[in-house]
Write an enzyme that holds these catalytic residues in place. Sequence first.
Site, PDB file in Angstrom:
ATOM      1  N   HIS A 218       0.798  -1.229   0.000  1.00 54.64           N
ATOM      2  CA  HIS A 218       0.000   0.000   0.000  1.00 54.64           C
ATOM      3  C   HIS A 218       0.830   1.278   0.000  1.00 54.64           C
ATOM      4  O   HIS A 218       0.282   2.364  -0.108  1.00 54.64           O
ATOM      5  CB  HIS A 218      -0.963   0.027   1.188  1.00 54.64           C
ATOM      6  CG  HIS A 218      -0.282   0.335   2.494  1.00 54.64           C
ATOM      7  ND1 HIS A 218       0.486  -0.574   3.161  1.00 54.64           N
ATOM      8  CD2 HIS A 218      -0.232   1.474   3.235  1.00 54.64           C
ATOM      9  CE1 HIS A 218       0.966  -0.031   4.258  1.00 54.64           C
ATOM     10  NE2 HIS A 218       0.552   1.220   4.338  1.00 54.64           N
TER      11      HIS A 218
HETATM   12  C1  UD1 Z   1      -2.096   5.441   6.035  1.00 54.97           C
HETATM   13  C2  UD1 Z   1      -0.775   5.906   6.627  1.00 54.97           C
HETATM   14  C3  UD1 Z   1       0.269   4.792   6.488  1.00 54.97           C
HETATM   15  C4  UD1 Z   1      -0.242   3.498   7.058  1.00 54.97           C
HETATM   16  C5  UD1 Z   1      -1.560   3.163   6.409  1.00 54.97           C
HETATM   17  C6  UD1 Z   1      -2.163   1.880   6.935  1.00 54.97           C
HETATM   18  C7  UD1 Z   1      -0.288   8.311   6.439  1.00 54.97           C
HETATM   19  C8  UD1 Z   1       0.574   9.298   5.778  1.00 54.97           C
HETATM   20  N1  UD1 Z   1      -0.237   7.066   5.927  1.00 54.97           N
HETATM   21  O1  UD1 Z   1      -1.886   5.241   4.645  1.00 54.97           O
HETATM   22  O2  UD1 Z   1       1.442   5.175   7.184  1.00 54.97           O
HETATM   23  O3  UD1 Z   1       0.700   2.484   6.824  1.00 54.97           O
HETATM   24  O4  UD1 Z   1      -2.478   4.237   6.659  1.00 54.97           O
HETATM   25  O5  UD1 Z   1      -3.312   1.541   6.244  1.00 54.97           O
HETATM   26  O6  UD1 Z   1      -0.959   8.628   7.391  1.00 54.97           O
HETATM   27  N2  UD1 Z   1      -9.502   4.673   2.240  1.00 54.97           N
HETATM   28  C9  UD1 Z   1     -10.687   3.999   2.262  1.00 54.97           C
HETATM   29  N3  UD1 Z   1     -11.251   3.726   3.489  1.00 54.97           N
HETATM   30  C10 UD1 Z   1     -10.682   4.111   4.658  1.00 54.97           C
HETATM   31  C11 UD1 Z   1      -9.493   4.827   4.615  1.00 54.97           C
HETATM   32  C12 UD1 Z   1      -8.888   5.086   3.413  1.00 54.97           C
HETATM   33  O7  UD1 Z   1     -11.209   3.628   1.238  1.00 54.97           O
HETATM   34  O8  UD1 Z   1     -11.261   3.840   5.736  1.00 54.97           O
HETATM   35  C13 UD1 Z   1      -8.850   4.933   0.942  1.00 54.97           C
HETATM   36  C14 UD1 Z   1      -9.132   6.325   0.419  1.00 54.97           C
HETATM   37  O9  UD1 Z   1      -9.252   6.249  -0.974  1.00 54.97           O
HETATM   38  C15 UD1 Z   1      -7.854   7.075   0.759  1.00 54.97           C
HETATM   39  C16 UD1 Z   1      -6.803   5.995   0.646  1.00 54.97           C
HETATM   40  O10 UD1 Z   1      -7.439   4.811   1.091  1.00 54.97           O
HETATM   41  O11 UD1 Z   1      -7.630   8.162  -0.076  1.00 54.97           O
HETATM   42  C17 UD1 Z   1      -5.584   6.268   1.459  1.00 54.97           C
HETATM   43  O12 UD1 Z   1      -5.926   6.462   2.845  1.00 54.97           O
HETATM   44  P1  UD1 Z   1      -4.961   7.392   3.763  1.00 54.97           P
HETATM   45  O13 UD1 Z   1      -5.407   7.348   5.163  1.00 54.97           O
HETATM   46  O14 UD1 Z   1      -4.821   8.723   3.120  1.00 54.97           O
HETATM   47  O15 UD1 Z   1      -3.553   6.692   3.619  1.00 54.97           O
HETATM   48  P2  UD1 Z   1      -3.130   5.148   3.667  1.00 54.97           P
HETATM   49  O16 UD1 Z   1      -2.574   4.790   2.346  1.00 54.97           O
HETATM   50  O17 UD1 Z   1      -4.193   4.277   4.239  1.00 54.97           O
END
Ligand code: UD1
Length: 379
Positions: A218
């Site tokens: 991821h």
């Molecule tokens: C975040 C953390 C990362 C961690 C990871 C674990 C930061 C900078 N990154 O990355 O360090 O390893 O979490 O998962 O904080 N989304 C959903 N549902 C959710 C949450 C997110 O669909 O409940 C999707 C959305 O499209 C979102 C994308 O996942 O834009 C990324 O989510 P985000 O929290 O921005 O970063 P992660 O890649 O999850």
Amino acid sequence: MTSANKSSQILCVVGARPNFMKIAPIMRALNSSALGLSVRLLHTGQHYDAAMKKSFFDQLNIPEPDIDLGVGSGSHAVQTADIMKRFEPVLDKMQPDAVLVVGDVNSTIACALVAVKKSIPVIHVEAGLRSGDRGMPEEINRILTDQISDLLFTTEETAEPNLTREGISAKRIHFAGNVMIDTLLFNLDRCIPAAKTLEELCGSQVNLSKGYGLVTLHRPSNVDDPEVLERLINVLSQVSKDIPLIFPVHPRTQQKIAEAGLQSLISNSQFYCLPPLGYLEMLGMMKDARLVLTDSGGIQEETTALGIPCITLRESTERPITVEQGTNTIVGSDPEKILASVSSILGGGGKSGRVPDLWDGKAAERIAQVISTWVKTLS
Ligand code: UD1
């Protein structure tokens, strides 16, 4: 402000999936009646889906947050700024004696920054980890959070010199062990066997007689560039011809695979793509795997604690002890290195490793003890 007849209040913050595993034992330990602390939990809402949030709260018995900021997803700037804007009035109202943050996600730095500017002391659990790669958003979050923290708890011995090199006084640093491993040990007996999860999600057609590999992916550096993502998915598809691969797909990765039109590469008969798993399902998957291929930070530690060989699909790690003492090998995204590492493990050459010092299930208890003494010194 602490007074003799009022218990000190610690506001714990979580935002994203890996935070949930870390906060569970901390909340349990801080809530111990012997310490007499008042403990509150705030969720920023960075992760919000049932699979990314609710199942973890349920399985790990984390109390429902007292406050949910409900920020959701966004660019780094938007997400961080939204958390800060929504957190400030909460802090003004609650006036806790300290704010406790864990790990290195955007919620960690956002809440730490708001607190320190209001002269509310910050406690950082999992301090001092450094990959040396400032292209990683988490590396920036780690460096900045540590700089503004008053009390720093580390998971491995390399962390303290990282912090003192950056000018942080050794007096503020405590080597406490690994709260992620507290959660792992606490739940190991309750984990859901891989075969059960697979049967539920894929029906009975999964043949595990040769064992299986577990994949997670991821990191922006692996999934955001379609060329890198295609290279990795291609090599994983090749590995799946030798050993079945189970791939619980993070929502971010799901989206990037779809955008890059790569679904066909992961639809071969030994490559099983699953939705994100709950904690107990994932623990069962790791425990029973022959090998794990990952770009996660926490999984490098969990596989070391479980003694399962781990191939890390990154160029560096902020958790060097998993390589020096544990089962981890860093290979990056070079297909030849990945294939060589897989074939060495399948040929019996995987590292067996040992469990690092203080990864003993008692880190949160040590942290709570230090906090309860320290908080009384605040005036
Ligand atoms: C975040 C953390 C990362 C961690 C990871 C674990 C930061 C900078 N990154 O990355 O360090 O390893 O979490 O998962 O904080 N989304 C959903 N549902 C959710 C949450 C997110 O669909 O409940 C999707 C959305 O499209 C979102 C994308 O996942 O834009 C990324 O989510 P985000 O929290 O921005 O970063 P992660 O890649 O999850």
